[in-house]
Design an enzyme around this catalytic site. Sequence first.
Site, PDB file in Angstrom:
ATOM      1  N   LYS A   1     -20.656 -20.459  41.213  1.00 17.42           N
ATOM      2  CA  LYS A   1     -19.905 -21.179  40.049  1.00 17.42           C
ATOM      3  C   LYS A   1     -18.445 -21.053  40.270  1.00 17.42           C
ATOM      4  CE  LYS A   1     -23.948 -20.943  37.928  1.00 17.42           C
ATOM      5  NZ  LYS A   1     -25.217 -21.589  38.183  1.00 17.42           N
TER       6      LYS A   1
HETATM    7  C1  LIG Z   1     -26.470 -20.890  37.225  1.00 20.80           C
HETATM    8  C2  LIG Z   1     -27.203 -21.565  36.360  1.00 20.80           C
HETATM    9  C3  LIG Z   1     -27.862 -20.614  35.441  1.00 20.80           C
HETATM   10  C4  LIG Z   1     -28.001 -19.424  35.747  1.00 20.80           C
HETATM   11  O1  LIG Z   1     -26.926 -18.546  35.824  1.00 20.80           O
HETATM   12  P1  LIG Z   1     -26.800 -17.009  36.004  1.00 20.80           P
HETATM   13  O2  LIG Z   1     -25.545 -16.456  35.678  1.00 20.80           O
HETATM   14  O3  LIG Z   1     -27.123 -16.776  37.589  1.00 20.80           O
HETATM   15  O4  LIG Z   1     -28.169 -16.366  35.162  1.00 20.80           O
HETATM   16  C5  LIG Z   1     -28.328 -21.242  34.331  1.00 20.80           C
HETATM   17  N1  LIG Z   1     -28.140 -22.611  33.984  1.00 20.80           N
HETATM   18  C6  LIG Z   1     -27.567 -23.062  34.984  1.00 20.80           C
HETATM   19  C7  LIG Z   1     -27.584 -24.898  34.666  1.00 20.80           C
HETATM   20  C8  LIG Z   1     -27.212 -22.821  36.067  1.00 20.80           C
HETATM   21  O5  LIG Z   1     -26.414 -23.542  37.074  1.00 20.80           O
END
Ligand SMILES: *Cc1c(COP(=O)(O)O)cnc(C)c1O
Length: 384
Positions: A185
């Site tokens: 992210k």
């Molecule tokens: C990355 C992601 C998640 C999960 O996030 P984590 O912090 O890795 O648990 C959930 N929803 C979406 C749309 C994502 O891109």
Amino acid sequence: MIPIALPLLSEEEAEAARAIVLSGWVSQGPQVVAFERDFAALVGAPYACAVSSCTTALHLALAALEIGPGDEVITASHSFIATANCIRYCGATPVFVDIDPATYNIDPNRVAEAITPRTRAVIAVHQMGMPCDLAALAALADRHNIVLIEDAACAAGSQIWMNGDWERIGKPRGKIACFSFHPRKVITTGEGGMLTTADPELDRKFRLMRQHGMSVPDTVRHGSSQVIFEDYLVVGFNYRMTDIQAAVGRKQLERLAQLVSQRRTIAARYGELLGNFEGLRLPAEPGWAKSNWQSYCVRLPGRVDQRAVMQSLLDQGIATRRGIMCAHREAPYANEKPRHDLHQSELAQDNSILLPIYAQMSEQDQERVADALTRELQACVVYS
Ligand SMILES: *Cc1c(COP(=O)(O)O)cnc(C)c1O
């Protein structure tokens, strides 16, 4: 090698982590409190609660709303699988609806058609950082008395035009927004998540449930001159963020505006480099949205072999990913026939690829990606 993504972490983050390691308090403590305060202020949310990931944030959101067996939650199949899994964690039923192919985001009209008397909530994903149509979704949720939860995993720093101004995702419009700080992210704490809300009762529940349902947090007992006995009020979880992560997160937050601005420049440059290529469809922002460009997703011309293009780019030292997955095609969900048409979701997975994007990406590397991709597509078009 040009990677698909690269977090921007430097001496400042390393120094912040070092200070906490040496402080003697490394679990959830004062840094988590400060990170929550900084995050809430930045996005304009009354409450922010830090947790161990966005997956655990989404689970807590549903658990705090007491969503469970017999309840339906409408969401996009075209998302990372955690979005659907958190509904299953609660024993509720995910009801998948299709996306708008232009934005890859959940289509409010499809949501409206999928509402039944069992529908308790909608989880709307800001896919790849592109804000979804919150105005339409919030109005729909209000009208049907269902809860709007935002999966804002990718959307830290994204903005939406609301109330006559640009506002950050995370300022409550739905009931709860959930963020991720995974390294894929825009800002990262290694692993980490955050829930924002305007509802003090929900915030209280998140805090209780992230820490085993414990009536008195260990930080309070630790700092008290009185002996305190804690109670365990509900079946909670251990979904805490550590102070090491939070200290890194505070430094990352300071960079967020800059990181988003750099990513927006890179996305605009991809637009210039690739915009004239016949048949290649580039992502576009609705006039009311400013993406943080967590991912840059291009749709290949119809006849082009997605895997072959990706392999050829990889052979040239360029990492890509295929379009966002569809949960309904994966083993935990595949044995149930989807209730609603998911054609656009499947096309998006099969015909799109994500190109490398990260704040430090050089113009030369971007040109390399654009050259390799257009050369590959020209070859495909010629030989097909
Ligand atoms: C990355 C992601 C998640 C999960 O996030 P984590 O912090 O890795 O648990 C959930 N929803 C979406 C749309 C994502 O891109």
